[in-house]
Design an enzyme around this catalytic site. Structure first.
Site, mmCIF file in Angstrom:
data_model
loop_
_atom_site.group_PDB
_atom_site.id
_atom_site.type_symbol
_atom_site.label_atom_id
_atom_site.label_comp_id
_atom_site.label_asym_id
_atom_site.label_seq_id
_atom_site.Cartn_x
_atom_site.Cartn_y
_atom_site.Cartn_z
ATOM 1 C CB SER A 136 -1.953 -2.753 -0.829
ATOM 2 O OG SER A 136 -3.489 -2.190 -0.679
ATOM 3 C CE1 TYR A 149 -0.725 2.406 -1.304
ATOM 4 C CE2 TYR A 149 -2.655 1.207 -1.568
ATOM 5 C CZ TYR A 149 -1.679 1.381 -0.781
ATOM 6 O OH TYR A 149 -1.293 0.646 0.095
#
Length: 252
Positions: A136, A149
């Protein structure tokens, strides 16, 4: 590496990037083993792609190794791992429970490590294989109210880079695809929809096409869209300027 005839295990294949990747690789002739947590959606993707559906909970300590065993049992071997399953959470860090922290880290970081540990001996014995990890941009730039995250995905970055050095000369390739905002159910599931006008979400099929190409070529890394490599590089070469720009234009 030839995709046609290769056994590919795709995690998180019931929707989004995983489902798009399953369809893309099915078109290239892969033998698919598909993992997901939504049994009904996963069954539909498997039926459409000719894959085998395996519903396993990756948030528990034994889930990843159970999935690896099941994949080998149904397909005989795994030539390619596309580690895509992920869990998001958005909000102030003090509002996050310990259980939520554990789940995000388990699914995003521990499960790719454990899947790799379980599948690697067979790949090494055969002298070929691909390990593709869906990372990501949050891991490269940081995102407000997504600290856990981002940290879990940064861990995937470090794991993949180190593994790439370890496997040099073995015939195995390690790749990381670094998506930005992708038009999937991820944002609804993380607890907050995506509200920014830029960057615009890309289609999951765009990421799937990159994953297919990385399997074939063995390319180590690719941002999707490609311009996201610029802010990631700016954070490294000009951190003060990057942080000023991120504070001025950033958000979740």
């Amino acid at each position: 590496m030839r995709i046609a005839g290769s056994v590919v295990l795709v995690t998180g294949a019931s929707s989004g990037i995983g489902a798009a990747t399953a369809h893309r690789l099915a078109g290239a002739g892969a033998r698919l083993v598909l993992h997901g947590r939504d049994a009904d959606r996963l069954t539909a993707v498997a039926a459409a792609t000719g894959g085998t559906a395996l519903t396993v909970d990756l948030s528990g300590p034994a889930g990843a190794r159970a999935l690896a065993r099941a994949a080998v049992e149904v397909a005989g071997q795994v030539d390619v791992l596309v580690s895509n399953a992920g869990r998001g959470w958005c909000g102030p860090l003090p509002a996050m429970t310990g259980a939520q922290v554990g789940e995000v880290v388990a699914v995003n970081l521990v499960s790719p490590i454990e899947l790799t540990r379980a599948l690697l001996p067979g790949m090494l014995a055969r002298g070929h294989g691909r390990l593709v990890y869906v990372g990501s941009i949050a891991a490269r730039t940081g995102v407000a109210e997504e600290a856990v995250y981002a940290a879990s995905k940064a861990g995937v970055d470090g794991f993949a880079e180190s593994l790439r050095f370890e496997l040099a000369g073995t015939g195995l390739g390690v790749s990381v695809v670094v998506p930005g905002v992708v038009a999937t159910p991820f944002f609804a599931r993380r607890g907050r929809p995506y509200r920014r006008s830029l960057p615009r979400p890309v289609a999951p099929e765009t990421v799937a096409a990159v994953i297919e190409r990385m399997i074939v070529t063995g390319r180590a890394e690719r941002h999707v869209p490609g311009w996201l490599a610029v802010p990631a590089a700016l954070r490294v070469v000009a951190p003060s300027a990057y942080r000023w720009l991120a504070a001025r234009f950033g958000g979740s």
